[in-house]
Design a protein around this motif. Sequence first.
Motif, PDB file in Angstrom:
ATOM      1  N   HIS A  59       0.831  -1.201   0.000  1.00  0.00           N
ATOM      2  CA  HIS A  59       0.000   0.000   0.000  1.00  0.00           C
ATOM      3  C   HIS A  59       0.863   1.247   0.000  1.00  0.00           C
ATOM      4  O   HIS A  59       0.527   2.254  -0.645  1.00  0.00           O
ATOM      5  N   LEU A  60       1.974   1.206   0.755  1.00  0.00           N
ATOM      6  CA  LEU A  60       2.876   2.364   0.752  1.00  0.00           C
ATOM      7  C   LEU A  60       3.490   2.573  -0.618  1.00  0.00           C
ATOM      8  O   LEU A  60       3.638   3.720  -1.087  1.00  0.00           O
ATOM      9  N   GLU A  61       3.858   1.490  -1.259  1.00  0.00           N
ATOM     10  CA  GLU A  61       4.430   1.600  -2.617  1.00  0.00           C
ATOM     11  C   GLU A  61       3.392   2.162  -3.582  1.00  0.00           C
ATOM     12  O   GLU A  61       3.716   2.963  -4.485  1.00  0.00           O
ATOM     13  N   ALA A  62       2.120   1.750  -3.427  1.00  0.00           N
ATOM     14  CA  ALA A  62       1.060   2.284  -4.294  1.00  0.00           C
ATOM     15  C   ALA A  62       0.871   3.779  -4.056  1.00  0.00           C
ATOM     16  O   ALA A  62       0.620   4.546  -5.001  1.00  0.00           O
ATOM     17  N   ILE A  63       0.979   4.226  -2.783  1.00  0.00           N
ATOM     18  CA  ILE A  63       0.850   5.656  -2.480  1.00  0.00           C
ATOM     19  C   ILE A  63       1.973   6.441  -3.148  1.00  0.00           C
ATOM     20  O   ILE A  63       1.746   7.519  -3.724  1.00  0.00           O
TER      21      ILE A  63
ATOM     22  N   LEU B  53      -5.679   0.951  -3.366  1.00  0.00           N
ATOM     23  CA  LEU B  53      -6.112   0.990  -1.967  1.00  0.00           C
ATOM     24  C   LEU B  53      -7.608   0.761  -1.894  1.00  0.00           C
ATOM     25  O   LEU B  53      -8.339   1.043  -2.866  1.00  0.00           O
ATOM     26  N   PRO B  54      -8.095   0.255  -0.770  1.00  0.00           N
ATOM     27  CA  PRO B  54      -9.508  -0.141  -0.694  1.00  0.00           C
ATOM     28  C   PRO B  54     -10.486   0.999  -0.915  1.00  0.00           C
ATOM     29  O   PRO B  54     -11.535   0.798  -1.520  1.00  0.00           O
ATOM     30  N   SER B  55     -10.187   2.206  -0.416  1.00  0.00           N
ATOM     31  CA  SER B  55     -11.164   3.285  -0.505  1.00  0.00           C
ATOM     32  C   SER B  55     -10.467   4.609  -0.265  1.00  0.00           C
ATOM     33  O   SER B  55      -9.281   4.667   0.068  1.00  0.00           O
TER      34      SER B  55
ATOM     35  N   SER C  51      -6.990   5.630   1.662  1.00  0.00           N
ATOM     36  CA  SER C  51      -5.985   6.405   0.949  1.00  0.00           C
ATOM     37  C   SER C  51      -5.536   7.597   1.785  1.00  0.00           C
ATOM     38  O   SER C  51      -4.333   7.854   1.977  1.00  0.00           O
ATOM     39  N   VAL C  52      -6.491   8.369   2.313  1.00  0.00           N
ATOM     40  CA  VAL C  52      -6.156   9.556   3.110  1.00  0.00           C
ATOM     41  C   VAL C  52      -5.518   9.150   4.434  1.00  0.00           C
ATOM     42  O   VAL C  52      -4.518   9.729   4.872  1.00  0.00           O
ATOM     43  N   GLY C  53      -6.075   8.147   5.084  1.00  0.00           N
ATOM     44  CA  GLY C  53      -5.541   7.729   6.383  1.00  0.00           C
ATOM     45  C   GLY C  53      -4.126   7.196   6.277  1.00  0.00           C
ATOM     46  O   GLY C  53      -3.252   7.543   7.091  1.00  0.00           O
ATOM     47  N   PHE C  54      -3.876   6.340   5.293  1.00  0.00           N
ATOM     48  CA  PHE C  54      -2.526   5.795   5.112  1.00  0.00           C
ATOM     49  C   PHE C  54      -1.536   6.905   4.775  1.00  0.00           C
ATOM     50  O   PHE C  54      -0.400   6.914   5.261  1.00  0.00           O
ATOM     51  N   ALA C  55      -1.968   7.843   3.922  1.00  0.00           N
ATOM     52  CA  ALA C  55      -1.067   8.930   3.540  1.00  0.00           C
ATOM     53  C   ALA C  55      -0.719   9.810   4.743  1.00  0.00           C
ATOM     54  O   ALA C  55       0.426  10.246   4.906  1.00  0.00           O
TER      55      ALA C  55
ATOM     56  N   GLU D  87     -13.440  10.340  -5.406  1.00  0.00           N
ATOM     57  CA  GLU D  87     -13.962  10.772  -4.106  1.00  0.00           C
ATOM     58  C   GLU D  87     -15.427  11.142  -4.195  1.00  0.00           C
ATOM     59  O   GLU D  87     -16.190  10.961  -3.251  1.00  0.00           O
ATOM     60  N   ARG D  88     -15.879  11.621  -5.341  1.00  0.00           N
ATOM     61  CA  ARG D  88     -17.276  12.024  -5.472  1.00  0.00           C
ATOM     62  C   ARG D  88     -18.219  10.827  -5.417  1.00  0.00           C
ATOM     63  O   ARG D  88     -19.376  10.953  -5.084  1.00  0.00           O
ATOM     64  N   HIS D  89     -17.701   9.665  -5.782  1.00  0.00           N
ATOM     65  CA  HIS D  89     -18.563   8.472  -5.828  1.00  0.00           C
ATOM     66  C   HIS D  89     -18.454   7.613  -4.573  1.00  0.00           C
ATOM     67  O   HIS D  89     -19.035   6.552  -4.526  1.00  0.00           O
ATOM     68  N   GLU D  90     -17.696   8.049  -3.572  1.00  0.00           N
ATOM     69  CA  GLU D  90     -17.553   7.277  -2.332  1.00  0.00           C
ATOM     70  C   GLU D  90     -18.127   8.067  -1.182  1.00  0.00           C
ATOM     71  O   GLU D  90     -17.818   9.251  -1.000  1.00  0.00           O
TER      72      GLU D  90
END
Length: 270
Positions: free
Chosen positions: A42-46, A54-56, A60-64, A92-95
Amino acid sequence: MDGFDANEAGAPSAGGQLRDARERAGLSVAEVAARTRIPQRHLEAIERDDFNALPSTTYSVGFARAYARTVNADEVAIAAAVRAQLERTGRERHEYQAFEPADPARVPPRPLAWTAAIVAILILVGYGIWRAAWQGGDTAPVAVASPAASPTPQPVRGPTPAAAPTSGPVVLTATDEVWIKITDASGKALVQKALAAGETYQVPADVQEPKLTFSRPEALNVTVGGVAVPPLGPPAKLVKNAVLTPDALRARAAGSTPASAATPTAAPTP
């Protein structure tokens, strides 16, 4: 999306900022993963700005934010950059987000969470047991406090037998004036008199089968070797030929009357 083009936004991407901050801090991705407890993939994806991995949005925001805090980057700015990037992609608009992103670094480890759950269950069970006992305590005294309604039969016990006397001299002691007559096996009278209160008479040890005839058994105490024996007859009755040998008196104390024990009569003989 597979990545984020920083030139499109006119500023470094969130992933690029975090990668630069990590390199300045001299940390590897694996070390950041160990400190934040975020999977390394997940860190590599960020760092690639590949937030689709990332799941949602929440993750994404929390991990970052957790990543930024670990490498001494501005977590508020990083979170804003991540949201902006997600907004541009339309994700983000669709979640729907009903709460702030959780910080994975502050989430308790799984063993601690299980321990807390077990403790909570034990507390609830203990409370239930205590409450049941407390409620039962309101009615228990009523059941216990009514023995009169159905009393438990108790065995009828006679008087506790006196301790069996040991061998020794047989002594008669008058507690009030009492008439006595003692004979030997041949019927010869050894003594025939009235004992005053407090007066004693010791039966000679060499007399063969001494027997006592007397009135008012309640006024005469008999001891063998200093140990009292039960009364030799009922109150206010004449007792004839009560055997005064230690064996006979021990048998009386043990609860068995010898065959030649006292025979009460209705009226005293002068």
